[in-house]
Design a protein around this motif. Sequence first.
Motif, mmCIF file in Angstrom:
data_model
loop_
_atom_site.group_PDB
_atom_site.id
_atom_site.type_symbol
_atom_site.label_atom_id
_atom_site.label_comp_id
_atom_site.label_asym_id
_atom_site.label_seq_id
_atom_site.Cartn_x
_atom_site.Cartn_y
_atom_site.Cartn_z
ATOM 1 N N VAL A 1 6.910 8.042 -19.873
ATOM 2 C CA VAL A 1 8.093 8.068 -19.003
ATOM 3 C C VAL A 1 7.700 8.216 -17.537
ATOM 4 C CG1 VAL A 1 10.148 9.393 -18.413
ATOM 5 C CG2 VAL A 1 9.635 8.899 -20.798
ATOM 6 N N VAL A 2 6.797 9.139 -17.253
ATOM 7 C CA VAL A 2 6.380 9.375 -15.860
ATOM 8 C C VAL A 2 5.711 8.122 -15.288
ATOM 9 C CG1 VAL A 2 4.856 10.699 -14.376
ATOM 10 C CG2 VAL A 2 6.210 11.843 -16.130
ATOM 11 N N SER A 3 4.903 7.486 -16.049
ATOM 12 C CA SER A 3 4.206 6.287 -15.559
ATOM 13 C C SER A 3 5.180 5.153 -15.264
ATOM 14 C CB SER A 3 3.164 5.832 -16.594
ATOM 15 O OG SER A 3 2.200 6.847 -16.812
ATOM 16 N N VAL A 4 6.129 4.960 -16.198
ATOM 17 C CA VAL A 4 7.094 3.877 -15.983
ATOM 18 C C VAL A 4 7.982 4.167 -14.794
ATOM 19 C CG1 VAL A 4 9.084 2.711 -16.994
ATOM 20 C CG2 VAL A 4 7.068 3.161 -18.387
ATOM 21 N N VAL A 5 8.439 5.415 -14.645
ATOM 22 C CA VAL A 5 9.303 5.770 -13.506
ATOM 23 C C VAL A 5 8.573 5.566 -12.192
ATOM 24 C CG1 VAL A 5 10.497 7.667 -12.374
ATOM 25 C CG2 VAL A 5 10.770 7.313 -14.833
ATOM 26 N N CYS A 6 7.315 5.967 -12.156
ATOM 27 C CA CYS A 6 6.543 5.811 -10.907
ATOM 28 C C CYS A 6 6.360 4.332 -10.558
ATOM 29 C CB CYS A 6 5.189 6.479 -11.049
ATOM 30 S SG CYS A 6 5.278 8.277 -11.112
ATOM 31 N N CYS A 7 6.076 3.514 -11.521
ATOM 32 C CA CYS A 7 5.909 2.079 -11.260
ATOM 33 C C CYS A 7 7.207 1.448 -10.790
ATOM 34 C CB CYS A 7 5.404 1.377 -12.510
ATOM 35 S SG CYS A 7 3.709 1.826 -12.959
ATOM 36 N N LEU A 8 8.322 1.824 -11.454
ATOM 37 C CA LEU A 8 9.611 1.292 -11.018
ATOM 38 C C LEU A 8 9.962 1.746 -9.598
ATOM 39 C CD1 LEU A 8 11.701 1.653 -14.294
ATOM 40 C CD2 LEU A 8 10.726 -0.436 -13.312
ATOM 41 N N ALA A 9 9.671 2.999 -9.286
ATOM 42 C CA ALA A 9 9.947 3.499 -7.942
ATOM 43 C C ALA A 9 9.106 2.763 -6.900
ATOM 44 C CB ALA A 9 9.677 5.005 -7.891
ATOM 45 N N ALA A 10 7.842 2.512 -7.226
ATOM 46 C CA ALA A 10 6.988 1.783 -6.285
ATOM 47 C C ALA A 10 7.493 0.358 -6.080
ATOM 48 C CB ALA A 10 5.548 1.779 -6.808
ATOM 49 N N ALA A 11 7.906 -0.281 -7.175
ATOM 50 C CA ALA A 11 8.433 -1.635 -7.044
ATOM 51 C C ALA A 11 9.730 -1.654 -6.255
ATOM 52 C CB ALA A 11 8.652 -2.243 -8.424
ATOM 53 N N PHE A 12 10.567 -0.636 -6.465
ATOM 54 C CA PHE A 12 11.824 -0.554 -5.715
ATOM 55 C C PHE A 12 11.559 -0.366 -4.221
ATOM 56 C CE2 PHE A 12 15.279 2.005 -3.918
ATOM 57 C CZ PHE A 12 16.350 1.162 -4.155
ATOM 58 N N LEU B 1 2.794 6.006 -3.624
ATOM 59 C CA LEU B 1 3.685 6.918 -4.357
ATOM 60 C C LEU B 1 3.110 7.239 -5.741
ATOM 61 C CD1 LEU B 1 6.389 8.415 -4.693
ATOM 62 C CD2 LEU B 1 7.375 6.250 -5.483
ATOM 63 N N ILE B 2 2.631 6.232 -6.444
ATOM 64 C CA ILE B 2 2.031 6.466 -7.769
ATOM 65 C C ILE B 2 0.796 7.335 -7.641
ATOM 66 C CG2 ILE B 2 1.060 5.315 -9.778
ATOM 67 C CD1 ILE B 2 2.700 2.870 -9.072
ATOM 68 N N THR B 3 0.005 7.093 -6.637
ATOM 69 C CA THR B 3 -1.209 7.882 -6.425
ATOM 70 C C THR B 3 -0.861 9.340 -6.158
ATOM 71 O OG1 THR B 3 -2.276 5.919 -5.506
ATOM 72 C CG2 THR B 3 -3.324 8.036 -5.088
ATOM 73 N N ALA B 4 0.189 9.569 -5.375
ATOM 74 C CA ALA B 4 0.580 10.945 -5.063
ATOM 75 C C ALA B 4 1.064 11.675 -6.316
ATOM 76 C CB ALA B 4 1.661 10.938 -3.989
ATOM 77 N N ILE B 5 1.897 11.053 -7.139
ATOM 78 C CA ILE B 5 2.400 11.695 -8.368
ATOM 79 C C ILE B 5 1.256 11.969 -9.342
ATOM 80 C CG2 ILE B 5 3.883 11.340 -10.365
ATOM 81 C CD1 ILE B 5 5.804 9.856 -8.544
ATOM 82 N N THR C 1 0.831 -1.212 0.000
ATOM 83 C CA THR C 1 0.000 0.000 0.000
ATOM 84 C C THR C 1 0.860 1.254 0.000
ATOM 85 O OG1 THR C 1 -1.725 -1.198 1.201
ATOM 86 C CG2 THR C 1 -1.823 1.210 1.244
ATOM 87 N N ALA C 2 1.943 1.251 0.774
ATOM 88 C CA ALA C 2 2.832 2.407 0.805
ATOM 89 C C ALA C 2 3.511 2.619 -0.551
ATOM 90 C CB ALA C 2 3.872 2.221 1.899
ATOM 91 N N SER C 3 3.836 1.536 -1.231
ATOM 92 C CA SER C 3 4.474 1.672 -2.550
ATOM 93 C C SER C 3 3.495 2.232 -3.583
ATOM 94 C CB SER C 3 4.993 0.300 -3.007
ATOM 95 O OG SER C 3 5.900 -0.227 -2.058
#
Length: 426
Positions: free
Chosen positions: A400-411, A367-371, A362-364
């Motif tokens: 680009v923004v969508s992919v970066v956000c997903c990668l950040a959430a997964a990280f 991040l996508i929801t906030a962006i 949920t915390a990960s």
Amino acid sequence: MVTGAATLTDVLSFKGPQEAPVAHCPPGKNPATKVLAKANALRKWLSVGTDGEASILELAKLRVTHQLGVQLRDLRLLDPQLAASYPSAILAREHALVVNLEFIKCIVTMEHAGAPPAMPFELRALEAVLDTVSAHLERATGELEAAAHPALDALTGAITTPHLERVRRIKNRMVRLTTRVETLREVLEKFLDDDSDMHDMNLTAKVHEGVIVGERGAGPLGAGFNDNLPHALALSFTTIQSMEREQLLQRTSLRGSVAGTPFDVPVTLSGGADGELGELAGMSPRTRRSASSASTDSSIVDEEVAAVEMLLEPYFMQVDNTYNKLQTLCEYIDDTEDYINIELDSHRNELIRLDLVLTALTASVALITAITSLFAMNLELSPGVQGQASREGPYWQFIVVSVVCCLAAAFIFTGVMVYCRWKRLI
């Protein structure tokens, strides 16, 4: 109530109050009148003689206490209405045994015979009571064990509400049965630890000893000795010996004063067998007879105590064995409870781990929801819409923004999981 003769002093088992007219106290009168009327109320008793003949008697409490030599407070042990107030007990009275063991409540008296039998009637009646009660408790313990083991095995296989309720009822039965068995065990142990209490249970022997002591008391001390003690059997042998020894010392002191021997010089006797012979030689014939009779009576008392001990010891061992079975069953139930608690703790830990994983996920995603929220409020971008040049933007920025956000959430999620694994939280 049970006795050795077919009289009122038979063994009477209390059957409860009879529906008989009782004198009621009018208002304002003394409350003692009501108590006396209650004591005089007729009650049903079951009388069993030595031949096994049973009959129903209707007697008042006061008459029973007068005939059997017990107190009114002793009859409270036999009242079914007060069964929960008094635990199991055996009371040795002067002429009767008041027995309250489980469902058997009776007064046992002795057999009126000329010579004491090999096995007194009161001990035979007590043996029958102990045999019945101990067998009942052992049978109840076996039934409880037969019901407990399948219930505990079922609870171990599946922890459900019906299985838990079943085990709870079995444990309640076990606690109540353990209390009953432990009470009877303590009663028997108390008598086995005290020789005087065991001797008091042999009513026939006490009466026989009293007759013998009374006959001896009428000999050397005079025919009118027992007349001065209408309610006592005789003086104890210890008192008789002490009186005669004092007289012997006075005569010895008098001889010593005539012969010129000082009073404070002790007379030295040789030890061992010679000393004993010297001591006996210095005694009067009456003193020697008293010492010999005292030694004989002491051995008789030991035999009477041994008879009661041999009666109580097997039943104490049987009750103690039943108590050990209940303790083993209690330990088995405790072990099962510990196992159930471990199982519940394990399930609880699994739920906590699942909650930790969901919280990290949920915390990960947050991040996508906030962006997404930030871009939605501050940017106006419509990629791929023709005719709106001022609002037209490149489509690749969205990708680009969508992919970066997903990668950040997964990280972030992976980092949280690695940290929890490193700390051995999951």
